[in-house]
Design a protein around this motif. Structure first.
Motif, PDB file in Angstrom:
ATOM      1  N   LEU A   1      -0.134   0.118 -23.394  1.00  0.00           N
ATOM      2  CA  LEU A   1      -0.997  -0.996 -22.969  1.00  0.00           C
ATOM      3  C   LEU A   1      -0.540  -1.568 -21.631  1.00  0.00           C
ATOM      4  O   LEU A   1      -1.354  -1.890 -20.752  1.00  0.00           O
ATOM      5  N   PHE A   2       0.782  -1.675 -21.461  1.00  0.00           N
ATOM      6  CA  PHE A   2       1.321  -2.193 -20.199  1.00  0.00           C
ATOM      7  C   PHE A   2       1.002  -1.253 -19.036  1.00  0.00           C
ATOM      8  O   PHE A   2       0.527  -1.690 -17.984  1.00  0.00           O
ATOM      9  N   MET A   3       1.249   0.039 -19.228  1.00  0.00           N
ATOM     10  CA  MET A   3       1.014   1.005 -18.164  1.00  0.00           C
ATOM     11  C   MET A   3      -0.477   1.159 -17.864  1.00  0.00           C
ATOM     12  O   MET A   3      -0.851   1.534 -16.752  1.00  0.00           O
ATOM     13  N   ASN A   4      -1.317   0.854 -18.839  1.00  0.00           N
ATOM     14  CA  ASN A   4      -2.759   0.867 -18.590  1.00  0.00           C
ATOM     15  C   ASN A   4      -3.121  -0.175 -17.533  1.00  0.00           C
ATOM     16  O   ASN A   4      -3.974   0.061 -16.672  1.00  0.00           O
ATOM     17  N   GLY A   5      -2.442  -1.311 -17.582  1.00  0.00           N
ATOM     18  CA  GLY A   5      -2.650  -2.344 -16.567  1.00  0.00           C
ATOM     19  C   GLY A   5      -2.208  -1.869 -15.190  1.00  0.00           C
ATOM     20  O   GLY A   5      -2.897  -2.112 -14.183  1.00  0.00           O
TER      21      GLY A   5
ATOM     22  N   VAL B   1      -0.768   8.340 -23.906  1.00  0.00           N
ATOM     23  CA  VAL B   1      -1.769   7.817 -22.963  1.00  0.00           C
ATOM     24  C   VAL B   1      -1.230   7.794 -21.540  1.00  0.00           C
ATOM     25  O   VAL B   1      -2.000   7.869 -20.578  1.00  0.00           O
ATOM     26  N   LEU B   2       0.095   7.725 -21.386  1.00  0.00           N
ATOM     27  CA  LEU B   2       0.690   7.765 -20.045  1.00  0.00           C
ATOM     28  C   LEU B   2       0.428   9.117 -19.398  1.00  0.00           C
ATOM     29  O   LEU B   2       0.108   9.200 -18.208  1.00  0.00           O
ATOM     30  N   GLY B   3       0.566  10.185 -20.178  1.00  0.00           N
ATOM     31  CA  GLY B   3       0.258  11.509 -19.667  1.00  0.00           C
ATOM     32  C   GLY B   3      -1.212  11.640 -19.326  1.00  0.00           C
ATOM     33  O   GLY B   3      -1.579  12.259 -18.316  1.00  0.00           O
ATOM     34  N   ALA B   4      -2.075  11.040 -20.166  1.00  0.00           N
ATOM     35  CA  ALA B   4      -3.515  11.077 -19.909  1.00  0.00           C
ATOM     36  C   ALA B   4      -3.846  10.384 -18.591  1.00  0.00           C
ATOM     37  O   ALA B   4      -4.706  10.847 -17.831  1.00  0.00           O
ATOM     38  N   MET B   5      -3.157   9.278 -18.311  1.00  0.00           N
ATOM     39  CA  MET B   5      -3.363   8.590 -17.031  1.00  0.00           C
ATOM     40  C   MET B   5      -2.975   9.486 -15.859  1.00  0.00           C
ATOM     41  O   MET B   5      -3.677   9.534 -14.835  1.00  0.00           O
ATOM     42  N   GLY B   6      -1.850  10.203 -16.008  1.00  0.00           N
ATOM     43  CA  GLY B   6      -1.417  11.125 -14.963  1.00  0.00           C
ATOM     44  C   GLY B   6      -2.448  12.210 -14.717  1.00  0.00           C
ATOM     45  O   GLY B   6      -2.747  12.562 -13.567  1.00  0.00           O
ATOM     46  N   GLY B   7      -3.021  12.737 -15.800  1.00  0.00           N
ATOM     47  CA  GLY B   7      -4.052  13.760 -15.678  1.00  0.00           C
ATOM     48  C   GLY B   7      -5.293  13.223 -14.984  1.00  0.00           C
ATOM     49  O   GLY B   7      -5.909  13.914 -14.162  1.00  0.00           O
ATOM     50  N   GLN B   8      -5.657  11.987 -15.271  1.00  0.00           N
ATOM     51  CA  GLN B   8      -6.857  11.402 -14.672  1.00  0.00           C
ATOM     52  C   GLN B   8      -6.666  11.100 -13.191  1.00  0.00           C
ATOM     53  O   GLN B   8      -7.590  11.279 -12.385  1.00  0.00           O
TER      54      GLN B   8
END
Length: 356
Positions: free
Chosen positions: A130-134, A68-75
């Motif tokens: 979950l933490f990096m989502n914040g 999900v961290l990579g997905a955040m980078g893509g977004q």
């Protein structure tokens, strides 16, 4: 007979899903052409993301919920190209370029943390996600428009800071898929995206044969022996997570360009869970996974999603049962496989101590 039993035990999950599909496909009353087209669409969207899970498994780090961290980078990269109004294949390529350094940094951070949680990588990567989502939401909701200049009124909230919940990616919608489309007997094949998936599959096969790939395999088999033989275990494990995170960023861009819309605060949240569930349904485990497992898993997992609502509607008059079943299967399969993985590890430890 023993060999057949072992095959059944190793593939119990895909067999159960296959039996379920054999019972529900006739009930759904969906046509074969519709099912085939939908499966091709789901392979196009999701296969790259599922394949991004394989490298950490080779390195013995289990299922990387941290994709999900990579997905955040893509977004974040997609938000930037939308702000700059770069469209078409140029926009997709720029998003891939921009996501790479972001994903590398996030992957390095994830790898460092997972090295300090050796033996508990899967739960740690889940909590880290979950933490990096914040952190991601803090940047997108308050940082963009305040510290990061956003001038596109279609992106920014009316208060002047924070990105809107839904972003229209119409400028890059199916930019990859439409590069080379092929229609066979009424079925549309997005050859452009499948070529990227083929390149990734080739890379994974090649990578496993390299020295670094062999080092990762050795670490996955026995981390202590690998360390004694001179392999830099910590560095190798970090590289495995970085590769997985970068590929996940690319996979999320491929996924969202196909849909054409991005939910800023939610699009990334479930991709780790659903990608892992798909891989496990394909017959993979927490310590062994192949490209074949990824392909079979995406087909079975998403075929189940396609069929369940229609079958539920025909059977009990409610399509909502499909959503309930999806959540049940996703979490249930992951829980089952993780329990079996821990039982297997405990058994191996007992064998090594001579208790069995």
């Amino acid at each position: 007979m023993k060999k057949i039993n072992n095959i059944l035990i190793d593939n119990i999950v895909p067999f159960l899903i296959l039996i379920f599909l054999m019972l529900t496909i006739p009930l759904s009353k969906l046509t074969p052409s519709y099912l085939i087209q939908e499966i091709i669409l789901r392979l196009d969207r999701n296969l790259f993301l599922v394949l991004s899970l394989l490298i950490p498994i080779v390195a013995g780090m289990g299922l990387n919920f941290g994709i999900v961290l990579g997905a955040m980078g893509g977004q974040i990269a997609l938000i930037l190209i939308t702000e700059w109004k770069i469209i078409g294949i140029q926009g997709i390529l720029l998003a891939i370029i921009l996501s790479t350094p972001i994903s590398i940094i996030l992957g390095w951070l994830s790898g460092e943390i997972l090295n300090r949680a050796r033996g508990r990588e899967m739960i740690t990567s889940m909590i880290l996600g979950l933490f990096m989502n914040g952190v991601y939401q803090l940047i997108v909701l308050y940082g963009m428009g305040t510290f990061i200049t956003i001038e596109n009124l279609k992106l920014i909230l009316s208060r002047g800071s924070g990105i809107r919940n839904a972003i229209d990616l119409n400028g890059i919608r199916q930019g990859l898929d439409k590069i080379l489309e092929l229609k066979v007997m009424g079925i549309l094949f997005p050859i452009g995206t499948f070529l990227l998936v083929l390149i990734l599959c080739t890379f994974i096969i090649w990578f496993k044969k390299t020295k670094l790939g062999h080092d990762m395999k050795a670490i996955g088999e026995d981390i202590n022996v690998s360390q004694s033989s001179g392999i830099n275990v910590q560095k190798t494990r970090i590289i495995a997570i970085i590769i997985s995170t970068v590929l996940a960023g690319y996979g999320q861009i491929i996924y969202l360009q196909n849909i054409g819309t991005m939910n800023t605060y939610n699009s990334h949240e479930q991709i780790g869970m659903f990608s892992i569930a798909a891989l496990l349904i394909g017959g993979a485990s927490a310590d062994k996974a192949t490209i074949r497992n990824a392909i079979v898993g995406v087909i079975l997992f998403h075929l189940m999603f396609i069929v369940s609502p229609s079958a539920g509607k025909e059977l009990i008059g409610s399509a909502q049962i499909g959503e309930y079943f999806r959540v049940f299967v996703s979490y249930g399969i992951i829980a089952l496989v993780l329990v079996l993985h821990q039982l297997k590890r405990d058994r191996i430890k007992k064998i090594n101590r001579g208790e069995i």
